[in-house]
Design a protein around this motif. Structure first.
Motif, PDB file in Angstrom:
ATOM      1  N   GLN A   1       0.824  -1.210   0.000  1.00 21.09           N
ATOM      2  CA  GLN A   1       0.000   0.000   0.000  1.00 21.09           C
ATOM      3  C   GLN A   1       0.862   1.266   0.000  1.00 21.09           C
ATOM      4  N   GLU A   2       1.932   1.235   0.775  1.00 23.85           N
ATOM      5  CA  GLU A   2       2.793   2.414   0.849  1.00 23.85           C
ATOM      6  C   GLU A   2       3.427   2.716  -0.507  1.00 23.85           C
ATOM      7  N   SER A   3       3.896   1.679  -1.192  1.00 24.63           N
ATOM      8  CA  SER A   3       4.514   1.912  -2.497  1.00 24.63           C
ATOM      9  C   SER A   3       3.478   2.413  -3.502  1.00 24.63           C
ATOM     10  N   TYR A   4       2.246   1.928  -3.386  1.00 25.35           N
ATOM     11  CA  TYR A   4       1.162   2.387  -4.261  1.00 25.35           C
ATOM     12  C   TYR A   4       0.922   3.879  -4.038  1.00 25.35           C
ATOM     13  N   ILE A   5       0.914   4.282  -2.772  1.00 25.43           N
ATOM     14  CA  ILE A   5       0.706   5.707  -2.473  1.00 25.43           C
ATOM     15  C   ILE A   5       1.883   6.529  -2.997  1.00 25.43           C
ATOM     16  N   LEU A   6       3.086   6.026  -2.829  1.00 24.38           N
ATOM     17  CA  LEU A   6       4.258   6.745  -3.339  1.00 24.38           C
ATOM     18  C   LEU A   6       4.171   6.923  -4.852  1.00 24.38           C
ATOM     19  N   ARG A   7       3.803   5.855  -5.565  1.00 26.35           N
ATOM     20  CA  ARG A   7       3.664   5.972  -7.019  1.00 26.35           C
ATOM     21  C   ARG A   7       2.555   6.958  -7.384  1.00 26.35           C
ATOM     22  N   SER A   8       1.430   6.854  -6.675  1.00 23.46           N
ATOM     23  CA  SER A   8       0.292   7.718  -6.988  1.00 23.46           C
ATOM     24  C   SER A   8       0.612   9.190  -6.772  1.00 23.46           C
ATOM     25  N   SER A   9       1.543   9.452  -5.853  1.00 21.85           N
ATOM     26  CA  SER A   9       1.903  10.845  -5.581  1.00 21.85           C
ATOM     27  C   SER A   9       3.135  11.291  -6.366  1.00 21.85           C
ATOM     28  N   GLY A  10       3.614  10.427  -7.291  1.00 20.05           N
ATOM     29  CA  GLY A  10       4.718  10.814  -8.171  1.00 20.05           C
ATOM     30  C   GLY A  10       6.102  10.562  -7.611  1.00 20.05           C
ATOM     31  N   ARG A  11       6.209   9.832  -6.501  1.00 21.36           N
ATOM     32  CA  ARG A  11       7.513   9.568  -5.887  1.00 21.36           C
ATOM     33  C   ARG A  11       7.963   8.164  -6.283  1.00 21.36           C
ATOM     34  N   PHE A  12       8.300   8.045  -7.575  1.00 26.84           N
ATOM     35  CA  PHE A  12       8.522   6.726  -8.175  1.00 26.84           C
ATOM     36  C   PHE A  12       9.801   6.058  -7.669  1.00 26.84           C
ATOM     37  N   ARG A  13      10.883   6.822  -7.546  1.00 24.57           N
ATOM     38  CA  ARG A  13      12.142   6.244  -7.104  1.00 24.57           C
ATOM     39  C   ARG A  13      12.032   5.728  -5.669  1.00 24.57           C
ATOM     40  N   GLU A  14      11.348   6.453  -4.805  1.00 23.80           N
ATOM     41  CA  GLU A  14      11.162   5.999  -3.426  1.00 23.80           C
ATOM     42  C   GLU A  14      10.338   4.715  -3.383  1.00 23.80           C
ATOM     43  N   ALA A  15       9.323   4.644  -4.237  1.00 30.12           N
ATOM     44  CA  ALA A  15       8.502   3.427  -4.286  1.00 30.12           C
ATOM     45  C   ALA A  15       9.349   2.240  -4.732  1.00 30.12           C
ATOM     46  N   TYR A  16      10.170   2.457  -5.739  1.00 28.21           N
ATOM     47  CA  TYR A  16      11.021   1.366  -6.239  1.00 28.21           C
ATOM     48  C   TYR A  16      11.990   0.900  -5.164  1.00 28.21           C
ATOM     49  N   ASP A  17      12.640   1.834  -4.478  1.00 27.91           N
ATOM     50  CA  ASP A  17      13.604   1.460  -3.432  1.00 27.91           C
ATOM     51  C   ASP A  17      12.909   0.665  -2.327  1.00 27.91           C
ATOM     52  N   LEU A  18      11.716   1.090  -1.941  1.00 24.18           N
ATOM     53  CA  LEU A  18      10.971   0.392  -0.894  1.00 24.18           C
ATOM     54  C   LEU A  18      10.635  -1.035  -1.328  1.00 24.18           C
ATOM     55  N   ASP A  19      10.082  -1.172  -2.529  1.00 19.74           N
ATOM     56  CA  ASP A  19       9.687  -2.494  -3.016  1.00 19.74           C
ATOM     57  C   ASP A  19      10.894  -3.400  -3.254  1.00 19.74           C
ATOM     58  N   ARG A  20      11.966  -2.810  -3.772  1.00 18.15           N
ATOM     59  CA  ARG A  20      13.136  -3.615  -4.085  1.00 18.15           C
ATOM     60  C   ARG A  20      13.747  -4.210  -2.809  1.00 18.15           C
ATOM     61  N   ARG A  21      13.838  -3.384  -1.763  1.00 13.92           N
ATOM     62  CA  ARG A  21      14.386  -3.880  -0.492  1.00 13.92           C
ATOM     63  C   ARG A  21      13.527  -5.016   0.059  1.00 13.92           C
ATOM     64  N   PHE A  22      12.221  -4.853  -0.023  1.00 13.24           N
ATOM     65  CA  PHE A  22      11.343  -5.894   0.516  1.00 13.24           C
ATOM     66  C   PHE A  22      11.443  -7.167  -0.315  1.00 13.24           C
ATOM     67  N   LEU A  23      11.533  -7.024  -1.630  1.00 16.97           N
ATOM     68  CA  LEU A  23      11.652  -8.196  -2.501  1.00 16.97           C
ATOM     69  C   LEU A  23      12.931  -8.960  -2.197  1.00 16.97           C
ATOM     70  N   GLU A  24      14.013  -8.249  -1.960  1.00 17.00           N
ATOM     71  CA  GLU A  24      15.276  -8.914  -1.642  1.00 17.00           C
ATOM     72  C   GLU A  24      15.151  -9.716  -0.348  1.00 17.00           C
ATOM     73  N   ARG A  25      14.423  -9.172   0.621  1.00 17.81           N
ATOM     74  CA  ARG A  25      14.198  -9.906   1.867  1.00 17.81           C
ATOM     75  C   ARG A  25      13.372 -11.171   1.634  1.00 17.81           C
ATOM     76  N   VAL A  26      12.335 -11.028   0.829  1.00 15.31           N
ATOM     77  CA  VAL A  26      11.469 -12.175   0.547  1.00 15.31           C
ATOM     78  C   VAL A  26      12.270 -13.272  -0.153  1.00 15.31           C
ATOM     79  N   GLN A  27      13.077 -12.885  -1.130  1.00 16.32           N
ATOM     80  CA  GLN A  27      13.833 -13.867  -1.902  1.00 16.32           C
ATOM     81  C   GLN A  27      14.957 -14.502  -1.084  1.00 16.32           C
ATOM     82  N   ALA A  28      15.434 -13.780  -0.061  1.00 19.94           N
ATOM     83  CA  ALA A  28      16.526 -14.321   0.759  1.00 19.94           C
ATOM     84  C   ALA A  28      16.021 -15.164   1.914  1.00 19.94           C
ATOM     85  N   ALA A  29      14.716 -15.188   2.147  1.00 19.45           N
ATOM     86  CA  ALA A  29      14.162 -15.925   3.287  1.00 19.45           C
ATOM     87  C   ALA A  29      14.353 -17.429   3.097  1.00 19.45           C
ATOM     88  N   GLU A  30      14.581 -18.128   4.224  1.00 21.96           N
ATOM     89  CA  GLU A  30      14.795 -19.572   4.157  1.00 21.96           C
ATOM     90  C   GLU A  30      13.529 -20.280   3.680  1.00 21.96           C
TER      91      GLU A  30
END
Length: 998
Positions: free
Chosen positions: A607-636
């Motif tokens: 939801q937070e990344s959606y709000i960031l994109r909707s408000s035009g803060r695309f780079r912040e949304a990408y950084d947020l999602d990318r960090r979370f994706l890396e955590r998900v992919q690194a999980a055991e």
């Protein structure tokens, strides 16, 4: 003092001095005008005789006027001053009786007056109609009705006639004291201001009495207005929701989206339809963000209360001072009649004449009957002995903190249930508190200590009455005046400072119990569907109380769901700043108490990344999602669904960042994974399919996008039904694809009924409806539409987008581009250039200069330069756009082809014919391969090549190309389409860049 004109009736006109306390100004004005209508003169005299002047002397001063002294009475009239017991009776029986021929009176209450008032023979006007009151007034004064009463263009409304719309103004405080000069100053400033600029801000520290002053102004001057509307502005979401509710009262035909309502209300107030005399009061508006988007203009008046000095830039400002000493002592003597004037003066000095602590002190003295020396001794000793005394700043007298401590200690002994209610209030946010939730949800699992609140209504009522009597709370009720309210609409108001002080004086154990109860109630009150705009007013009410109740740190899934629903409400309603602030607070709490990969954290991040994109803060949304994706992919222990959701969010970020190939590849994986895990018709899969269509469109693969979007539309119609918001969105996507494929008629035929359906389902100003209307405007333009009506419609649509999103938002910039190109195309070069320059600068600032959309905008700027005769500059700009887009996209991308078409023209116009011909030939070859032989852009490339070939005297090939292009244009677009006509007239074709981020 207002003196009325002399009657036209010679010899019979009498003069009356109408004497009134400030709070009866409306009655005095009506009485004076009534007397003038019947041929007499009247002078208004506001009267509050100082206590130190003997009453007979003050009454004697009134007799210096000629004619009859008419006193406007109620039971409070005799507390003016106030006077020691018996002084009024003595004066009435003595001085007034001696001059009985000079005095008369009217009575405005059904409560008993002093016995000696009989000497005045007051005529009761209580609960009479205007006609009956007029008759009784004239009869008391021994006056005959004029045969033809005079008329006035601005007739004073009869005070018992409430203005037509009366919106949640706080109840009138019967103990309101003084401030008459301040109230008259406000009235004068608003009345003297220029039309459209009648706004005044009451500025002062907390507790100084700004809200009480604004409420008294509304009541005292209500006869000046047809509409009075009160807007609690402590919280931005509640403020916007409350302001938008006025749309319903005004009968405006709109939906429930807040932005839509606000725009409709502001427009109605500006036009003065249906009311020209209106008063809006924004109470507690401290956040100056968004003032210009909310502050109304027009023929009415605006009153703001605030602590923020930034208001000096927007409105007239009036500083609200502390009480005058006479006002302080007058209030204390009325509330605690057993104390002396000297004692009242000492108490007033102790509390610095600040109204809020004086009200509490007066309540204490009046309720407890304690003597002043003992009370002041307690305050002073407690203050000296307490090392951790709560501080508030803002110049608030320290002694008042101690007085609150004394009050709470007394209540703990005498009325412990009132302390429970008070503690519960401090676990909500200050201001309006929806305390009625206790009764609205009686089955809520409350802590054992608080269950009496839902089960024992008499005890609940007694506790509330006690707090109201001690001026700790004030009662409020939501809804139309006189309407029966449900429990969930019942509320109280707790001043911010009182909230702060009582919170610090409440034990940690009790605070924990109360906070648990409040967050449980908030979860019960959660409608459960933040997507439905009908629920947005409830979410706006719940949102401020999440943090003080401890809901943000709760481990209970039900409460966490409520928190996320409130965040979703911020997203859906367009309250992006509030949403991002809330998301950060949630993250701060949740990151300390739960697994970073837990489902709530996934939902929060999404939801937070959606709000960031909707408000035009695309780079912040990408950084947020990318960090979370890396955590998900690194999980055991892998979570396939969580990974898919996050990958879909990252793909969305990549699209907005202009990394279209990466986004498409990732989105394809997301769709494949959703189909494998969930099946083809689950909502998440349908979203993934829709987003893949967006990616194909951005890559210029229009045919594939159309086929996929058509499939998504069919599935959504079957699964979600045709009127679902997502189905409507798919319909717009299909029309968009058709237009990009050059099938303008088909696109228009689809989009026209779709817009009507959007209006029916979502309302005309819903964000998605506006986007559907944008698509319709572009379809009409491509179909060759041009008229004054179309130009006006596009201007109006641009204005609505700017009001919804702001001028710098990417959706507004997109339509700025479209409208600017339209104006340039149809001859308004100056205005078109302004809009194109604004859009180009906006995109460059938002996206950076290397983004494909920011680069493509250079091509539009080049077209403006070309039309203005700046050929060399236009060529340089076109070449830059072509080079930039070729570097970031494939050479076959339609955006590159269109830019190449313009660049070839610019080369031709600058005499570089051979280079133009080479570029035109290569562009036509690539266009045929990418778009097909009969796409409008391909045919434009063919016409352009023919023009270049004629310039190098290759007449035979040029003629054949031109003839084939005209036949194809006539067959696909029609003989009268603007493209066909232009080609027939050998007007050099061009392509304007349609800025689109997805």
């Amino acid at each position: 003092m207002v003196e009325q004109r002399r009657s036209e009736t010679d010899g019979t006109a009498q003069h009356f001095l109408v004497v009134f306390p400030g709070y009866h100004r409306s009655w005095a004005a009506w009485i004076a005008q009534t007397l003038e209508r019947h041929g007499h003169r009247a002078t208004l005299q506001r009267w509050d005789p100082p206590r130190e002047v003997p009453l007979e002397d003050s009454l004697g001063d009134l007799l210096l006027s000629s004619g009859t002294v008419l006193l406007v009475l109620n039971d409070w009239f005799f507390e003016l001053g106030p006077r020691p017991a018996g002084e009024w009776n003595d004066a009435l029986r003595g001085f007034v009786a001696h001059h009985a021929d000079r005095f008369a009176a009217v009575n405005l209450t059904n409560r008993p007056l002093l016995p000696a008032t009989a000497v005045l023979e007051p005529a009761s006007l209580w609960a009479l109609s205007a006609e009956a009151a007029e008759e009784r007034l004239l009869s008391r004064l021994g006056l005959d009705r004029a045969r033809t009463p005079r008329t006035f263009p601005d007739r004073v409304r009869y005070p018992e006639t409430r203005c037509e719309i009366w919106g949640e103004v706080p109840r009138r405080n019967p103990r309101f004291t003084g401030r008459d000069d301040l109230l008259n100053e406000i009235h004068q400033r608003l009345s003297d201001a220029e039309r459209g600029a009648s706004a005044c801000t009451l500025l002062g520290m907390s507790g100084i009495g700004k809200t009480q002053l604004a409420a008294e102004f509304a009541h005292r001057f209500s006869t000046d207005y047809d509409l009075v509307w009160w807007v609690n502005s402590d919280d931005r979401n509640i403020q916007r929701d409350r302001f938008g509710e006025l749309a319903v009262e005004l009968g405006l035909p709109i939906g429930s989206e807040p932005g839509e309502r606000i725009r409709a209300v502001r427009d109605a107030l500006r036009r003065g339809e249906p009311y020209t005399n209106w008063l809006l009061i924004f109470d507690g508006w401290d956040d100056s963000e968004g003032i210009n988007a909310l502050l109304p203009q027009g023929s009415g008046h605006v009153l703001v209360t605030s602590r923020n000095r930034a208001w000096t830039e927007y409105t007239d400002v009036l500083e609200v001072p502390a009480f005058l000493r006479a006002e302080s002592t007058g209030y204390l003597l009325r509330r605690a009649p057993h104390i002396t004037s000297a004692e009242a003066d000492e108490v007033a000095a102790e509390f610095g004449d600040v109204p809020l602590p004086l009200v509490q002190a007066a309540s204490w003295l009046g309720e407890s009957r304690m003597e002043v020396p003992e009370y002041l001794r307690m305050v002073r000793e407690r203050r000296l002995s307490t090392v951790d005394e709560p501080a508030t700043g803002e110049g608030f007298p320290q002694s008042s903190m101690t007085s609150w401590s004394i009050l709470l200690n007394r209540l703990r002994r005498s009325q412990p249930q009132a302390i429970d209610v008070l503690g519960l209030c401090t676990s909500f946010a200050p201001g309006r508190i929806p305390l009625g939730l206790i009764r609205a949800y009686p089955q809520t699992d409350l802590p054992q200590e608080l269950r009496w609140m839902a089960a024992d209504l008499p005890a609940w009522t007694r506790a509330l009455d006690t707090l109201v009597n001690y001026s700790v709370l004030t009662r409020e009720t939501r809804g139309p005046l006189g309407a029966e309210m449900g429990p969930h609409q019942e509320s109280v108001h707790m001043h911010r400072l009182v909230h702060d002080i009582v919170s610090k004086l409440t034990s940690e154990e009790n605070r924990a119990i109360h906070r648990h109860a409040v967050r449980t109630l908030l979860a019960e009150a959660d409608p459960g569907n933040p997507v439905d705009s009908r629920n947005w007013p409830r979410y706006a009410e719940l949102l401020p109380h999440l943090e003080p109740s401890g809901a943000l740190g709760s481990t209970r899934p039900r409460i966490q769901a409520t928190v996320l629903n409130c965040l979703q409400y911020c997203l859906r309603s367009g309250e992006y700043n509030s949403g991002l602030e809330l998301a950060q607070k949630i993250r701060d709490h949740w990151s300390r108490m739960m697994d970073p990969l837990a489902q709530p954290m996934l939902d929060l991040t999404n939801q937070e990344s959606y709000i960031l994109r909707s408000s035009g803060r695309f780079r912040e949304a990408y950084d947020l999602d990318r960090r979370f994706l890396e955590r998900v992919q690194a999980a055991e222990r892998g979570d396939g669904l969580a990974e898919l959701i996050t990958q879909g969010s990252v793909a969305g970020d990549l699209r907005f960042l202009g990394r279209y190939e990466e986004a498409y590849t990732l989105q394809s994986q997301v769709l494949e994974g959703n189909e494998r895990l969930l099946g083809p018709d689950e909502p998440a899969t349908l979203v993934a399919r829709h987003n893949l269509g967006v990616g194909l469109r951005l890559l210029g693969r229009y045919t594939e996008a159309y086929e996929l979007d058509l499939e998504t539309l069919t599935r959504r119609e079957n699964v979600l039904r045709p009127r679902h918001i997502s189905t409507l969105n798919s319909g717009s996507a299909v029309a968009h694809d058709l237009r990009l494929l050059g099938r303008y008629r088909d696109a228009l035929a689809r989009q026209e009924p779709l817009v009507r359906l959007h209006v029916q389902v979502l309302g005309p100003q819903h964000p998605q409806t506006l986007e559907a209307r944008v698509q319709l405007a572009l379809c009409r333009r491509r179909e060759g539409g041009h008229s004054q009506d179309m130009s006006s419609a596009m201007a109006d649509l641009l204005d609505q987008l700017a009001r919804l999103h702001g001028r710098e938002h990417y959706r507004t910039l997109s339509f700025l581009t479209a409208y600017g190109n339209y104006l340039r195309e149809h001859g308004d070069l100056s205005r078109g250039r302004e809009l194109i320059d604004e859009a180009e600068a906006g995109y460059r600032s938002l996206l950076g200069p290397a983004h494909p959309v920011a680069t493509g905008m250079l091509s539009n700027t080049a077209l403006v330069m070309q039309a203005a005769g700046e050929r060399a500059d236009a060529l340089a700009m076109s070449e830059a756009a072509l080079a930039g887009l070729t570097a970031t996209l494939t050479a076959e991308h339609p955006w590159v082809l269109g830019c190449a078409l313009n660049t070839a023209a610019a080369r031709n116009f600058n005499g570089r014919i051979t280079e133009a011909t080479e570029l035109s030939r290569e562009t036509l070859r690539r266009a045929r391969h990418t778009l097909g032989h009969e796409h409008p852009l391909t045919l434009s490339c063919q016409v352009a090549l023919a023009a270049d070939l004629r310039a190098v005297r290759e007449q035979e090939e040029a003629g054949k190309l031109e003839e084939d292009a005209l036949l194809a244009l006539t067959r696909t677009l029609g003989a009268q389409h603007t493209h066909t006509i232009s080609a027939r007239q050998r007007v050099r074709p061009y392509w304007d860049f349609e800025a689109y981020l997805g």
